[in-house]
Design a protein around this motif. Structure first.
Motif, PDB file in Angstrom:
ATOM      1  N   ASN A 111      58.741 -18.853  28.756  1.00 44.19           N
ATOM      2  CA  ASN A 111      59.003 -18.999  27.325  1.00 44.19           C
ATOM      3  C   ASN A 111      58.421 -17.767  26.631  1.00 44.19           C
ATOM      4  OD1 ASN A 111      59.988 -21.746  27.659  1.00 44.19           O
ATOM      5  ND2 ASN A 111      57.841 -22.313  27.945  1.00 44.19           N
ATOM      6  N   TYR A 113      57.470 -15.720  23.118  1.00 46.15           N
ATOM      7  CA  TYR A 113      57.188 -15.930  21.701  1.00 46.15           C
ATOM      8  C   TYR A 113      56.716 -14.634  21.054  1.00 46.15           C
ATOM      9  CZ  TYR A 113      57.246 -20.795  23.202  1.00 46.15           C
ATOM     10  OH  TYR A 113      57.624 -21.993  23.749  1.00 46.15           O
ATOM     11  N   GLU A 138      62.854 -20.523  26.501  1.00 50.03           N
ATOM     12  CA  GLU A 138      62.738 -20.584  25.051  1.00 50.03           C
ATOM     13  C   GLU A 138      62.378 -19.214  24.485  1.00 50.03           C
ATOM     14  OE1 GLU A 138      59.961 -23.517  23.802  1.00 50.03           O
ATOM     15  OE2 GLU A 138      61.131 -25.220  24.555  1.00 50.03           O
ATOM     16  N   ARG A 142      55.283 -17.675  17.516  1.00 47.51           N
ATOM     17  CA  ARG A 142      54.052 -18.444  17.764  1.00 47.51           C
ATOM     18  C   ARG A 142      52.862 -17.616  17.301  1.00 47.51           C
ATOM     19  NH1 ARG A 142      52.383 -20.868  23.694  1.00 47.51           N
ATOM     20  NH2 ARG A 142      50.423 -21.883  23.085  1.00 47.51           N
ATOM     21  N   SER A 155      49.413 -20.326  31.005  1.00 47.13           N
ATOM     22  CA  SER A 155      49.936 -21.299  31.971  1.00 47.13           C
ATOM     23  C   SER A 155      48.873 -22.345  32.236  1.00 47.13           C
ATOM     24  CB  SER A 155      50.344 -20.619  33.285  1.00 47.13           C
ATOM     25  OG  SER A 155      49.205 -20.396  34.112  1.00 47.13           O
ATOM     26  N   SER A 184      55.413 -23.696  34.358  1.00 45.32           N
ATOM     27  CA  SER A 184      56.004 -22.761  33.407  1.00 45.32           C
ATOM     28  C   SER A 184      54.946 -21.819  32.847  1.00 45.32           C
ATOM     29  CB  SER A 184      56.681 -23.521  32.259  1.00 45.32           C
ATOM     30  OG  SER A 184      55.708 -24.224  31.509  1.00 45.32           O
ATOM     31  N   ASP A 186      54.101 -19.130  29.435  1.00 48.75           N
ATOM     32  CA  ASP A 186      54.432 -18.619  28.112  1.00 48.75           C
ATOM     33  C   ASP A 186      54.000 -17.166  28.006  1.00 48.75           C
ATOM     34  OD1 ASP A 186      55.244 -21.152  27.556  1.00 48.75           O
ATOM     35  OD2 ASP A 186      53.604 -21.628  26.174  1.00 48.75           O
ATOM     36  N   ILE A 188      53.269 -14.528  24.934  1.00 53.19           N
ATOM     37  CA  ILE A 188      53.107 -14.363  23.493  1.00 53.19           C
ATOM     38  C   ILE A 188      52.892 -12.878  23.230  1.00 53.19           C
ATOM     39  CG2 ILE A 188      51.807 -15.060  21.454  1.00 53.19           C
ATOM     40  CD1 ILE A 188      50.841 -17.495  23.048  1.00 53.19           C
ATOM     41  N   THR A 223      52.003 -25.048  21.656  1.00 52.28           N
ATOM     42  CA  THR A 223      53.348 -24.638  22.037  1.00 52.28           C
ATOM     43  C   THR A 223      54.357 -25.449  21.257  1.00 52.28           C
ATOM     44  OG1 THR A 223      52.582 -24.155  24.251  1.00 52.28           O
ATOM     45  CG2 THR A 223      54.943 -24.430  23.975  1.00 52.28           C
TER      46      THR A 223
END
Length: 234
Positions: A111, A113, A138, A142, A155, A184, A186, A188, A223
């Motif tokens: 994901n 962001y 996604e 964020r 994670s 998953s 993320d 950022i 999230t």
């Protein structure tokens, strides 16, 4: 002398007796010895006690000397340390130890962001990651409590290896762990993000995760369940 003798006879007899002087008896050495006779057993006990005391003092002195020599030799050899402060405890870190093997990018769900005011930053990075076969799910915005950073990779415990694989692709990124249960990851993005590592420069050997010092670690916000609309395009 008899009490019936005349005074003249008594004086004559006193002159002949060396133990008397003008009618008074002189105390002699024999008399003193008779009065102050010391029993041989008592004198022997005193002598024994004195020798015992001297022996105990001598043994204690020898023991103290031997202990001093032992300590001196121990200090010289380094076996004994005197006055050394206890070492300070090593600081602990919550950063996963690793190392972690390189994973297949196509098996990693990412994901992406954008935490900056740069329009389209998340979309650009997502396209770059898709070009390396990462499964981007996604794209959104964020907020994080940090500024001037390149990227934060987030994670759970099960996604450490996936996060390490992604970190090889995003230079100068830092890892932060959360409580998610899936694998998953993320990403950022910060204002210093400028692109991913060229394919030939990606390190595929086992590596550890790179974490920020705890006092400097950014704290990602929750999230989002879906990208919320914001003035900045992802």
């Amino acid at each position: 002398m008899s009490e019936h003798d005349s005074p003249r006879q008594q004086r004559a007899q006193a002159k002949r007796d060396p133990t008397e002087w003008h009618g008074q008896r002189i105390v002699t050495e024999t008399d003193l010895g008779a009065v102050f006779v010391e029993d041989d057993a008592v004198r022997h006990r005193r002598t024994v006690r004195r020798r015992v005391r001297h022996g105990i003092v001598l043994v204690l002195l020898v023991a103290l000397l031997a202990a001093a020599v032992y300590v001196a030799l121990g200090i010289a050899r380094g076996d004994i340390t005197v006055g050394e402060a206890a070492p300070a405890p090593e600081p602990t870190s919550s950063c996963p130890v690793g190392p972690f093997d390189y994973q297949d990018p196509s098996a990693i769900t990412v994901n992406v962001y954008n935490s900056t005011t740069i329009d389209g930053l998340a979309s650009t990075a997502a396209d770059q990651l898709r070009g390396r076969a990462f499964a981007v799910r996604e794209i959104g915005n964020r907020q994080v409590d940090s500024s001037g950073m390149t990227a934060i990779i987030v994670s759970g415990e099960g996604g450490h290896a996936n996060a390490a694989t992604l970190q090889r692709t995003l230079p100068e990124s830092i890892f932060v762990e959360d409580e998610r249960e899936d694998r998953s990851v993320d990403v950022i993005l910060g204002s210093q993000y400028s692109g991913i590592v060229p394919p030939e420069a990606v390190d595929i050997t086992p590596i550890a995760l790179t974490c920020a010092p705890e006092e400097e670690a950014a704290t990602p916000g929750p999230t989002p369940s879906a990208p919320a609309p914001t003035p900045t395009a992802p």
